[in-house]
Design a protein around this motif. Sequence first.
Motif, PDB file in Angstrom:
ATOM      1  N   PHE A   1      84.038  77.285  38.397  1.00  0.00           N
ATOM      2  CA  PHE A   1      83.805  76.876  39.781  1.00  0.00           C
ATOM      3  C   PHE A   1      84.086  78.062  40.683  1.00  0.00           C
ATOM      4  O   PHE A   1      85.153  78.684  40.584  1.00  0.00           O
ATOM      5  CB  PHE A   1      84.715  75.702  40.160  1.00  0.00           C
ATOM      6  CG  PHE A   1      84.336  74.401  39.513  1.00  0.00           C
ATOM      7  CD1 PHE A   1      83.539  73.492  40.184  1.00  0.00           C
ATOM      8  CD2 PHE A   1      84.778  74.085  38.238  1.00  0.00           C
ATOM      9  CE1 PHE A   1      83.186  72.289  39.591  1.00  0.00           C
ATOM     10  CE2 PHE A   1      84.428  72.887  37.640  1.00  0.00           C
ATOM     11  CZ  PHE A   1      83.625  71.989  38.317  1.00  0.00           C
ATOM     12  N   HIS A   2      83.156  78.388  41.560  1.00  0.00           N
ATOM     13  CA  HIS A   2      83.363  79.541  42.417  1.00  0.00           C
ATOM     14  C   HIS A   2      82.629  79.356  43.742  1.00  0.00           C
ATOM     15  O   HIS A   2      81.647  78.623  43.847  1.00  0.00           O
ATOM     16  CB  HIS A   2      82.888  80.842  41.753  1.00  0.00           C
ATOM     17  CG  HIS A   2      81.715  80.680  40.855  1.00  0.00           C
ATOM     18  ND1 HIS A   2      81.658  81.177  39.581  1.00  0.00           N
ATOM     19  CD2 HIS A   2      80.522  80.035  41.041  1.00  0.00           C
ATOM     20  CE1 HIS A   2      80.505  80.869  39.023  1.00  0.00           C
ATOM     21  NE2 HIS A   2      79.803  80.193  39.890  1.00  0.00           N
ATOM     22  N   ASP A   3      83.151  80.045  44.764  1.00  0.00           N
ATOM     23  CA  ASP A   3      82.495  80.072  46.071  1.00  0.00           C
ATOM     24  C   ASP A   3      81.467  81.195  46.071  1.00  0.00           C
ATOM     25  O   ASP A   3      81.804  82.363  45.834  1.00  0.00           O
ATOM     26  CB  ASP A   3      83.517  80.302  47.185  1.00  0.00           C
ATOM     27  CG  ASP A   3      84.388  79.076  47.449  1.00  0.00           C
ATOM     28  OD1 ASP A   3      83.830  77.969  47.426  1.00  0.00           O
ATOM     29  OD2 ASP A   3      85.607  79.235  47.651  1.00  0.00           O
ATOM     30  N   VAL A   4      80.239  80.835  46.342  1.00  0.00           N
ATOM     31  CA  VAL A   4      79.151  81.806  46.398  1.00  0.00           C
ATOM     32  C   VAL A   4      78.805  82.065  47.864  1.00  0.00           C
ATOM     33  O   VAL A   4      78.593  81.118  48.634  1.00  0.00           O
ATOM     34  CB  VAL A   4      77.909  81.286  45.651  1.00  0.00           C
ATOM     35  CG1 VAL A   4      76.752  82.262  45.787  1.00  0.00           C
ATOM     36  CG2 VAL A   4      78.234  81.045  44.190  1.00  0.00           C
ATOM     37  N   THR A   5      78.783  83.328  48.269  1.00  0.00           N
ATOM     38  CA  THR A   5      78.355  83.674  49.629  1.00  0.00           C
ATOM     39  C   THR A   5      76.839  83.568  49.699  1.00  0.00           C
ATOM     40  O   THR A   5      76.115  84.336  49.065  1.00  0.00           O
ATOM     41  CB  THR A   5      78.807  85.092  50.005  1.00  0.00           C
ATOM     42  OG1 THR A   5      80.237  85.161  49.950  1.00  0.00           O
ATOM     43  CG2 THR A   5      78.338  85.454  51.406  1.00  0.00           C
ATOM     44  N   VAL A   6      76.370  82.597  50.472  1.00  0.00           N
ATOM     45  CA  VAL A   6      74.921  82.362  50.559  1.00  0.00           C
ATOM     46  C   VAL A   6      74.302  83.025  51.781  1.00  0.00           C
ATOM     47  O   VAL A   6      73.079  83.195  51.844  1.00  0.00           O
ATOM     48  CB  VAL A   6      74.625  80.846  50.560  1.00  0.00           C
ATOM     49  CG1 VAL A   6      74.939  80.235  49.211  1.00  0.00           C
ATOM     50  CG2 VAL A   6      75.421  80.124  51.652  1.00  0.00           C
ATOM     51  N   GLY A   7      75.103  83.375  52.757  1.00  0.00           N
ATOM     52  CA  GLY A   7      74.586  84.049  53.945  1.00  0.00           C
ATOM     53  C   GLY A   7      75.709  84.764  54.679  1.00  0.00           C
ATOM     54  O   GLY A   7      76.847  84.284  54.693  1.00  0.00           O
ATOM     55  N   THR A   8      75.392  85.908  55.270  1.00  0.00           N
ATOM     56  CA  THR A   8      76.379  86.705  55.984  1.00  0.00           C
ATOM     57  C   THR A   8      76.008  86.781  57.456  1.00  0.00           C
ATOM     58  O   THR A   8      74.824  86.914  57.800  1.00  0.00           O
ATOM     59  CB  THR A   8      76.437  88.132  55.392  1.00  0.00           C
ATOM     60  OG1 THR A   8      76.753  88.036  53.990  1.00  0.00           O
ATOM     61  CG2 THR A   8      77.501  88.970  56.084  1.00  0.00           C
ATOM     62  N   ALA A   9      77.017  86.677  58.312  1.00  0.00           N
ATOM     63  CA  ALA A   9      76.776  86.756  59.751  1.00  0.00           C
ATOM     64  C   ALA A   9      75.986  88.020  60.077  1.00  0.00           C
ATOM     65  O   ALA A   9      76.338  89.118  59.639  1.00  0.00           O
ATOM     66  CB  ALA A   9      78.101  86.758  60.507  1.00  0.00           C
ATOM     67  N   GLY A  10      74.909  87.858  60.842  1.00  0.00           N
ATOM     68  CA  GLY A  10      74.064  88.996  61.203  1.00  0.00           C
ATOM     69  C   GLY A  10      72.856  89.171  60.314  1.00  0.00           C
ATOM     70  O   GLY A  10      71.977  89.982  60.639  1.00  0.00           O
ATOM     71  N   ASP A  11      72.788  88.435  59.200  1.00  0.00           N
ATOM     72  CA  ASP A  11      71.595  88.515  58.357  1.00  0.00           C
ATOM     73  C   ASP A  11      70.367  88.109  59.174  1.00  0.00           C
ATOM     74  O   ASP A  11      70.358  87.069  59.834  1.00  0.00           O
ATOM     75  CB  ASP A  11      71.717  87.592  57.140  1.00  0.00           C
ATOM     76  CG  ASP A  11      72.616  88.159  56.064  1.00  0.00           C
ATOM     77  OD1 ASP A  11      73.022  89.328  56.180  1.00  0.00           O
ATOM     78  OD2 ASP A  11      72.915  87.417  55.101  1.00  0.00           O
TER      79      ASP A  11
ATOM     80  N   THR B   1      79.719  80.182  52.777  1.00  0.00           N
ATOM     81  CA  THR B   1      79.919  80.108  51.330  1.00  0.00           C
ATOM     82  C   THR B   1      79.673  78.688  50.851  1.00  0.00           C
ATOM     83  O   THR B   1      79.763  77.728  51.622  1.00  0.00           O
ATOM     84  CB  THR B   1      81.339  80.546  50.931  1.00  0.00           C
ATOM     85  OG1 THR B   1      82.293  79.667  51.557  1.00  0.00           O
ATOM     86  CG2 THR B   1      81.611  81.978  51.363  1.00  0.00           C
ATOM     87  N   LEU B   2      79.399  78.565  49.564  1.00  0.00           N
ATOM     88  CA  LEU B   2      79.096  77.273  48.964  1.00  0.00           C
ATOM     89  C   LEU B   2      79.793  77.190  47.614  1.00  0.00           C
ATOM     90  O   LEU B   2      79.662  78.088  46.783  1.00  0.00           O
ATOM     91  CB  LEU B   2      77.584  77.114  48.796  1.00  0.00           C
ATOM     92  CG  LEU B   2      77.052  75.759  48.314  1.00  0.00           C
ATOM     93  CD1 LEU B   2      77.329  74.688  49.365  1.00  0.00           C
ATOM     94  CD2 LEU B   2      75.560  75.847  48.045  1.00  0.00           C
ATOM     95  N   LEU B   3      80.564  76.120  47.398  1.00  0.00           N
ATOM     96  CA  LEU B   3      81.238  75.923  46.118  1.00  0.00           C
ATOM     97  C   LEU B   3      80.229  75.418  45.092  1.00  0.00           C
ATOM     98  O   LEU B   3      79.570  74.396  45.312  1.00  0.00           O
ATOM     99  CB  LEU B   3      82.385  74.921  46.259  1.00  0.00           C
ATOM    100  CG  LEU B   3      83.126  74.569  44.971  1.00  0.00           C
ATOM    101  CD1 LEU B   3      83.850  75.789  44.412  1.00  0.00           C
ATOM    102  CD2 LEU B   3      84.129  73.431  45.204  1.00  0.00           C
ATOM    103  N   THR B   4      80.110  76.134  43.984  1.00  0.00           N
ATOM    104  CA  THR B   4      79.167  75.740  42.940  1.00  0.00           C
ATOM    105  C   THR B   4      79.842  75.802  41.576  1.00  0.00           C
ATOM    106  O   THR B   4      80.888  76.432  41.401  1.00  0.00           O
ATOM    107  CB  THR B   4      77.934  76.657  42.911  1.00  0.00           C
ATOM    108  OG1 THR B   4      78.322  77.963  42.458  1.00  0.00           O
ATOM    109  CG2 THR B   4      77.313  76.772  44.284  1.00  0.00           C
TER     110      THR B   4
END
Length: 453
Positions: free
Chosen positions: A345-355, A377-380
């Motif tokens: 189980f991990h947090d995935v960064t799906v988008g960064t501020a300023g993208d 981030t999204l826990l997957t």
Amino acid sequence: MGGTPQRTDDLTSFEELMDDAPGATGSGRAARIALIVVLVSILVVLAGGGGYVWWASAAPLAAPTLTTQLPTAAPGEAAAVRLPADGAMRVSVTGGEQYLGADTDGAWAASGGDDPRPIASIAKLITALVVLDRHPLNDANDPGPTVSFTEADTDLYDQFYVRGATIARMPDGLRLSLHDSLATMLLPSASNYAVAIARWGFGSEGAYVDAARAWLSANGLSSTRIVDATGIDDRNTSTPRDLVALGKIAEANPALAAIAGTSSISLPNGPGTVRNTNDLLGTEGVRGLKTGNLGEGTFNLLFSSQLDVGIGQPLQITGIRLGGATHDSTDQDVATFLKSVRAGFHDVTVGTAGDEMGTITTPWGASARVVLARTTTLLTWSDTPIATTSAIATPRTWADGEKVGSITWTAGPNTASSDVTIVGALEQPTLWWRLTHPGDLGSPFSPQPAATP
């Protein structure tokens, strides 16, 4: 009094005046008419030019164009679930089906097959369940009936001592509650207490064995064989499938689950302080259930874990490790498996501020960016695919900082979102651009888009 009548009005046409002017000739008259035409034309152009400038400077502008793109998010790293290479292991997981999926054929993960193997002292857990079936405890705090141990029970201490079995002190005339008797049997895995409790519950160990076999059949554990109350005999066997089912039955019994999760108990007037042989208690959520071994290469652990993986509720994991090389390696095999599940189980960064999510452009060349407002981030679990959707609306003001919609990411049961906003102010067109691009201007009397900068 005859003759031509005199004109009585004093009005003279402009043409007549021109004709009567001194020195007037035909060619002079034409020149004067041409001059008048030129003067009038100049006045018209001057008047018209001023009106165009006014119109061009005030005419509404066409709305800017918003172009967006749907971002993609890479899934997390694939989980590496660690199962032992030797012996057998079988594990059931509940409480995380939205992430992990449901068990297949009663197991979420398994290795080593499903052949019957000696269960050793896990048999004592069956002894406890069968006795509690006849003499139930209402809850974890219910002491239950009193067990009065006989002289024959006391003699069991020496009998098992010479066999090298695990035993616990049993003074003459000892009386203990059923709860404490079961704890003395299960925690240190005392074989003398196992036989004594079986005799108390059913009159003899043989009668207990008959009752145990009937109980196993009633509970669908048809691949489990019991020949005594202790598990010392290697003919006490079971399959990984049956043992996982057995573990779930034990977990569902509040009194037994509480005893199995106790690290030690002190009974000064009886066996003294007895300690649980399950060294994994408290590690990776382990809270039971029973160890067992018949020597090198036959170490077993029936385990129960409430594993916190960060999803709001712990995973309920019930598993069996059979045929471990040593007590310590068996513990390590179970701990390694549980850690690998948690690490999946991990947090995935799906988008960064300023993208950048898109751009805004205008016919006169001004532009601004459309970006994510925050890092998300999204826990997957493992490499679960991540789906992306957007909800973008036409801006009202086209101003710097205005929200124009949102992006949402989904993986399994979880979603996460970020606003999408405008970064940068749109410069107004110059007057020269307005004067030279009439086709991009609208009539001041015709409706224009509301979103006009």
